[in-house]
Write an enzyme that holds these catalytic residues in place. Structure first.
Site, mmCIF file in Angstrom:
data_model
loop_
_atom_site.group_PDB
_atom_site.id
_atom_site.type_symbol
_atom_site.label_atom_id
_atom_site.label_comp_id
_atom_site.label_asym_id
_atom_site.label_seq_id
_atom_site.Cartn_x
_atom_site.Cartn_y
_atom_site.Cartn_z
ATOM 1 N N SER A 91 0.854 -1.197 0.000
ATOM 2 C CA SER A 91 0.000 0.000 0.000
ATOM 3 C C SER A 91 0.883 1.238 0.000
ATOM 4 C CB SER A 91 -0.864 0.014 1.266
ATOM 5 O OG SER A 91 -1.536 1.247 1.378
ATOM 6 N N TYR A 128 -1.649 -0.341 10.311
ATOM 7 C CA TYR A 128 -1.805 -0.889 8.952
ATOM 8 C C TYR A 128 -0.632 -0.440 8.076
ATOM 9 C CZ TYR A 128 -3.802 -1.050 4.186
ATOM 10 O OH TYR A 128 -4.014 -1.261 2.841
HETATM 11 P P1 NAP Z 1 -11.483 -5.716 0.559
HETATM 12 O O1 NAP Z 1 -12.434 -5.352 -0.541
HETATM 13 O O2 NAP Z 1 -11.839 -5.394 1.975
HETATM 14 O O3 NAP Z 1 -11.145 -7.274 0.408
HETATM 15 C C1 NAP Z 1 -10.275 -7.877 1.325
HETATM 16 C C2 NAP Z 1 -10.212 -9.361 1.026
HETATM 17 O O4 NAP Z 1 -9.276 -9.952 1.958
HETATM 18 C C3 NAP Z 1 -11.541 -10.067 1.223
HETATM 19 O O5 NAP Z 1 -11.712 -10.996 0.170
HETATM 20 C C4 NAP Z 1 -11.373 -10.810 2.549
HETATM 21 O O6 NAP Z 1 -12.087 -12.028 2.633
HETATM 22 C C5 NAP Z 1 -9.890 -11.104 2.515
HETATM 23 N N1 NAP Z 1 -9.314 -11.363 3.849
HETATM 24 C C6 NAP Z 1 -9.273 -10.538 4.928
HETATM 25 N N2 NAP Z 1 -8.675 -11.161 5.958
HETATM 26 C C7 NAP Z 1 -8.335 -12.398 5.527
HETATM 27 C C8 NAP Z 1 -7.710 -13.516 6.127
HETATM 28 N N3 NAP Z 1 -7.283 -13.488 7.411
HETATM 29 N N4 NAP Z 1 -7.543 -14.641 5.387
HETATM 30 C C9 NAP Z 1 -7.963 -14.699 4.098
HETATM 31 N N5 NAP Z 1 -8.553 -13.666 3.470
HETATM 32 C C10 NAP Z 1 -8.745 -12.541 4.173
HETATM 33 O O7 NAP Z 1 -10.070 -5.027 0.338
HETATM 34 P P2 NAP Z 1 -9.289 -4.474 -0.945
HETATM 35 O O8 NAP Z 1 -9.358 -3.017 -0.909
HETATM 36 O O9 NAP Z 1 -9.623 -5.230 -2.155
HETATM 37 O O10 NAP Z 1 -7.800 -4.837 -0.464
HETATM 38 C C11 NAP Z 1 -7.013 -5.859 -1.047
HETATM 39 C C12 NAP Z 1 -5.567 -5.544 -0.691
HETATM 40 O O11 NAP Z 1 -5.224 -4.253 -1.217
HETATM 41 C C13 NAP Z 1 -5.300 -5.478 0.817
HETATM 42 O O12 NAP Z 1 -4.058 -6.077 1.097
HETATM 43 C C14 NAP Z 1 -5.250 -3.992 1.082
HETATM 44 O O13 NAP Z 1 -4.464 -3.685 2.215
HETATM 45 C C15 NAP Z 1 -4.632 -3.483 -0.195
HETATM 46 N N6 NAP Z 1 -4.848 -2.066 -0.455
HETATM 47 C C16 NAP Z 1 -6.100 -1.585 -0.692
HETATM 48 C C17 NAP Z 1 -6.258 -0.227 -0.925
HETATM 49 C C18 NAP Z 1 -7.591 0.401 -1.193
HETATM 50 O O14 NAP Z 1 -7.693 1.643 -1.218
HETATM 51 N N7 NAP Z 1 -8.636 -0.371 -1.404
HETATM 52 C C19 NAP Z 1 -5.151 0.630 -0.913
HETATM 53 C C20 NAP Z 1 -3.901 0.084 -0.660
HETATM 54 C C21 NAP Z 1 -3.760 -1.260 -0.442
HETATM 55 P P3 NAP Z 1 -13.707 -12.052 2.837
HETATM 56 O O15 NAP Z 1 -14.269 -11.610 1.503
HETATM 57 O O16 NAP Z 1 -14.017 -13.467 3.142
HETATM 58 O O17 NAP Z 1 -14.002 -11.086 3.929
#
Ligand code: NAP
Length: 249
Positions: free
Chosen positions: A144, A158
Site C-alpha cells: 500500500s 496498517y
Molecule cells: P477488501 O475489498 O476489503 O477485500 C479484502 C479481502 O481480503 C476479502 O476478500 C477478505 O475475505 C480477505 N481477507 C481478509 N482477511 C483475511 C484472512 N485473514 N484470510 C484470508 N482472506 C482474508 O479489500 P481491498 O481493498 O480489495 O484490499 C485488497 C488488498 O489491497 C489489501 O491487502 C489492502 O491492504 C490493499 N490495499 C487496498 C487499498 C484500497 O484503497 N482499497 C489501498 C492500498 C492497499 P472475505 O471476503 O471473506 O471477507
C-alpha cells in the site's frame, strides 16, 4: 489452464476479485481464497465459469499455518501452481495510535504480515521440491502507499504492516532469485473497494481523491492489471521491486 494455477488470497472481493477475473481471462486456473464471505467468492467463481474460465474457491485464514497448508494442497490438486498473489489484507477503525489496542495490532499484523509470509513460505517450499516445473513462477504482494505515507490519524498500524510487506518483498526476491522465482509488489493508493468501510469511512475515496494528483480514486481493475503484468512473462526481468498504482499520490 495453460499457464497453471494462480492462487489469490482475499480473491472474493475488491482488488483480489478483479485480479481473479483478469487472471482467468488470460488463461490461468484460479484459486480464490476468502476468509468468511463465501457468497462473494462463489459469485467470482461463477462469473469466471460463465466466461469459460476455470476457478474454485477455498476458505482459509491466511494467518493460520494449518489453513494455509490445506489451501496450497487444494491449489496443487487443481494443477501446477504457477503464481501467488498475496492480496488478503485488513485495516481497522480509524484512530490515533495512542488509542489502539494490542489485540488490534495482533489482528492486523497476523493477516497482513504473518499471512503474507506464511503463503510465500508455502509457495517457495513447494516450488523448491520441483525446481524445473515452470519457467514463470512469481509472487506479487499487495502492499500500500500507506507504507510510505504512514496513514497518520487513521491506521499507522496498517501502514507499518505494509512497510513490513515491502521489506519482505525485497528480501525474499533476492533470496529466491536464483530459484527462478520473481517477487514484486504493487502499492495501491486509494482504490474503490469495501476496505474503507472497515476503517469506519465508506466514503473515504471521495474525500481523499482531492489530494490525488490525478484527481480521482482508482478502480480495482487498474490495480489488477498491474498485478497481472508483474505475474506475466512480460515482466520476466523484473524482481524485488514495487509499482505504485496511486494516481501520483
Ligand atoms: P477488501 O475489498 O476489503 O477485500 C479484502 C479481502 O481480503 C476479502 O476478500 C477478505 O475475505 C480477505 N481477507 C481478509 N482477511 C483475511 C484472512 N485473514 N484470510 C484470508 N482472506 C482474508 O479489500 P481491498 O481493498 O480489495 O484490499 C485488497 C488488498 O489491497 C489489501 O491487502 C489492502 O491492504 C490493499 N490495499 C487496498 C487499498 C484500497 O484503497 N482499497 C489501498 C492500498 C492497499 P472475505 O471476503 O471473506 O471477507
Amino acid at each position: 489452464m495453460g499457464k497453471g494455477i494462480l492462487l489469490i488470497t482475499g480473491g472474493g472481493r475488491g482488488i483480489g476479485a478483479a485480479t481473479a477475473k483478469l487472471a482467468a481471462a488470460s488463461g490461468y486456473g484460479v484459486l480464490i481464497n476468502y476468509a468468511s464471505d463465501v457468497q462473494a467468492a462463489e459469485t467470482v467463481v461463477s462469473d469466471i465459469a460463465r466466461l469459460g474460465g476455470i476457478a474454485k474457491c477455498f476458505k482459509a485464514d491466511v494467518g493460520s499455518e494449518w489453513d494455509v497448508a490445506a489451501m496450497f494442497d487444494f491449489a496443487e490438486s487443481m494443477g501446477r501452481l504457477s503464481g501467488l498473489v498475496n492480496n488478503a489484507g485488513v485495516l481497522e477503525q480509524q484512530m490515533p495510535l495512542q488509542l489502539m489496542s494490542v489485540d488490534r495490532w495482533r489482528r492486523v499484523l497476523e493477516t497482513n504480515v504473518i499471512g503474507t509470509m506464511l503463503c510465500a513460505r508455502e509457495a517457495i517450499r513447494r516450488w523448491a521440491e520441483q525446481p524445473q516445473a515452470d519457467d514463470n513462477r512469481a509472487i506479487v504482494n499487495v502492499s500500500s502507499m500507506a507504507a510510505s505515507l504512514g496513514a497518520p490519524g487513521e491506521y499507522v498500524d496498517y501502514a507499518a504492516s505494509k512497510g513490513a510487506v515491502d521489506s519482505l518483498t525485497r528480501g525474499l526476491a533476492l533470496e529466491v532469485a536464483e530459484m527462478g522465482v520473481r517477487v514484486n509488489a504493487v502499492r495501491p493508493g486509494v482504490i474503490k473497494t469495501d476496505i474503507h468501510a472497515s476503517g469506519g469511512e465508506p466514503e473515504r475515496v471521495s474525500r481523499v481523491a482531492k489530494s490525488v494528483p490525478m484527481g480521482r480514486g482508482g478502480e480495482a481493475e487498474e490495480v489488477a492489471q498491474t498485478i497481472m503484468w508483474l505475474m506475466s512473462k512480460e515482466s520476466s526481468y523484473v524482481t524485488g521491486t514495487f509499482i505504485d498504482v496511486s494516481g501520483g499520490r
